[in-house]
Write an enzyme that holds these catalytic residues in place. Structure first.
Site, short mmCIF file in Angstrom:
data_model
loop_
_atom_site.label_atom_id
_atom_site.label_comp_id
_atom_site.label_asym_id
_atom_site.label_seq_id
_atom_site.Cartn_x
_atom_site.Cartn_y
_atom_site.Cartn_z
N TYR A 1 0.85 -1.18 0.00
CA TYR A 1 0.00 0.00 0.00
C TYR A 1 0.88 1.23 0.00
CZ TYR A 1 -3.48 3.43 1.58
OH TYR A 1 -4.31 4.52 1.70
N LYS B 1 4.02 9.17 8.79
CA LYS B 1 3.80 8.60 10.12
C LYS B 1 4.79 9.16 11.17
CE LYS B 1 0.96 5.03 8.35
NZ LYS B 1 1.07 4.34 7.09
N ASP C 1 9.26 2.92 -0.15
CA ASP C 1 8.20 3.61 0.58
C ASP C 1 8.36 3.26 2.06
OD1 ASP C 1 5.98 4.62 1.76
OD2 ASP C 1 4.53 3.62 0.45
#
Ligand SMILES: *Cc1c(COP(=O)(O)O)cnc(C)c1O
Length: 431
Positions: free
Chosen positions: A144, A267, A239
């Site tokens: 994702y 995050k 990522d």
């Protein structure tokens, strides 16, 4: 435990917010429950609006590596807020944050701040396309990268050719430019390179996956990707929105010993506020406006509150002696406890863990290395386990396809309590 106030709150929220939530996974849909509305959090614990307290392994889906409401992070936000929330002009904090990221992740020569992980991966892909003058991107099934159109693509039934969108609203043209390969299957990537010579701008992956549960890349796979990208002049994008500053001080690239061309972050770098970032090789980053021709902008990018929270967090991670060693110890203790439970109760399951990221897969298989393996998991069993854990005071991600996160605030007692709660839940599931 009663969840009555959350049940009422969710019914009300559903009247005004699509599905009652501002991000789908929060809805508890895949475990068939009612989401808990959270009132507050401190350290390793969160408290819902009914007053129930839980040991939290979601940690806002990754950011809260220091635990909730760390006093230094709270103070940084408060002090910065008093000076002004946003100016739309440069501040010293932005350069300090960039320097801190560069210090911890040496592959980053230059870094651009954005407001979410989604924005970071979207912008990194545009930059890779601008840099190479090519259109296609390879992503991996089950990884994702946020909700950009380009990344919401799956392979059409078994065919590793051009993807089909897995959500309405993504155009065929966009889907056409995204190729999907299988994680830990280098041959599936080699085939795409052969079929699309000199057309692939970028390969993007989670260098340790979290978004199909934790999966660890095999050495030959990750080294092979680096080699393929070098040979084909393709930009390798790690990522690290989830793994960045999570799995080690220098992120996943440090423990894998592989240098990507570009990295994306999110995050943890926001310390709980909305931040994303992408950075990497000078030559590529220099393509960005205003220096170069690739456009990317943001009214609130580099926002002072977000920079203050993120910078304070990163400095604590960097400067606290033995921070990652201690986190590894408590995470290993948890893994050991969970594994002992499985052994004792003769319960089939696989625990994958890298540092403070872990997933307990409910599967009959001996290992979980790809989306195909993940798809063999018993999600119904997981849903029951999730509910029993909740009733025992443990707050896990409401899906089998997620990572759990241990924070520095998780004490030995928290871990002990979690292992005991897990034992009780597994025992009940055995019947
Ligand atoms: C969370 C995540 C994203 C998306 O970040 P948002 O801030 O939710 O947009 C992208 N990539 C990975 C690996 C993630 O874990």
């Amino acid at each position: 435990m009663t969840y009555q106030k959350s049940i009422t709150a969710f019914a009300e929220a559903q009247k005004h917010i699509p599905g009652g939530v501002n991000s789908p996974v929060r809805s508890f849909r895949s475990v068939g429950g009612n989401p808990l509305f959270i009132a507050s959090a401190k350290g390793s614990k969160i408290t819902d609006i009914d007053g129930n307290e839980f040991v939290d392994y979601v940690g806002s889906w990754g950011p809260m590596i220091l635990g909730h409401t760390h006093p230094k992070v709270v103070a940084a936000i408060q002090e910065t807020a008093a000076l002004g929330a946003s100016f739309g002009a440069p501040t010293l904090l932005e350069t300090e944050a960039a320097l801190q990221i560069k210090k911890m992740v040496p592959s980053v020569d230059s870094v651009r701040m954005v407001n979410s992980g989604t924005e970071a991966t979207m912008s990194a892909l545009r930059l890779a396309r601008g840099y190479t003058g090519r259109d296609l991107v390879i992503k991996f099934e089950g990884c994702y990268h946020g909700h950009n159109d380009s990344f919401l693509i799956e392979a059409g039934s078994g065919a590793l050719t051009f993807g089909v969108p897995n959500t309405p609203g993504v155009t065929k043209g966009t889907a056409h430019d995204t190729l999907t390969a299988k994680y830990n299957d280098l041959a599936s990537v080699e085939r795409l390179f052969e079929q699309n010579k000199d057309k692939i701008a970028a390969v993007i992956l989670e260098p340790v996956t979290g978004n199909m549960g934790v999966i660890i890349p095999e050495k030959s796979f990750i080294e092979g990707l680096r080699k393929l990208c070098d040979e084909n002049k393709t930009v390798l994008i790690f990522d690290e929105v989830m793994t960045g500053f999570r799995v080690s001080k220098g992120s996943a690239q440090e423990i894998l010993g592989i240098t990507p061309d570009l990295s994306t972050f999110g995050k943890i770098i926001g310390g709980g506020l909305p931040v994303g970032a992408y950075g990497g090789k000078q030559e590529i980053m220099d393509m960005l406006a205003p220096k170069g021709p690739v456009y990317q902008a943001g009214t609130l990018s580099g926002n002072p509150l977000a920079m203050a929270a993120g910078l304070t967090t990163l400095r604590l991670l960097d400067e606290t002696p033995n921070f990652y060693e201690d986190l590894e110890k408590s995470s290993a203790l948890l893994e050991e406890g969970l594994q002992n439970n499985l052994n004792e109760l003769k319960f089939k399951g696989v625990i994958n863990r890298v540092g403070s990221m872990f997933t307990l897969f409910f599967t009959e298989e001996d290992s979980v290395k790809s989306l195909a393996d993940v798809n063999k998991c018993d999600t119904k069993l997981f849903a029951q386990y999730f509910k029993l854990s909740l009733d025992n005071g443990i707050y896990l991600a409401p899906s089998q396809y997620e990572a759990g996160f241990v924070s520095a605030a998780h004490s030995k007692e928290d871990i002990q309590k979690t292992v005991e709660a897990s034992y009780m839940a597994l025992k009940q599931l055995k019947g």
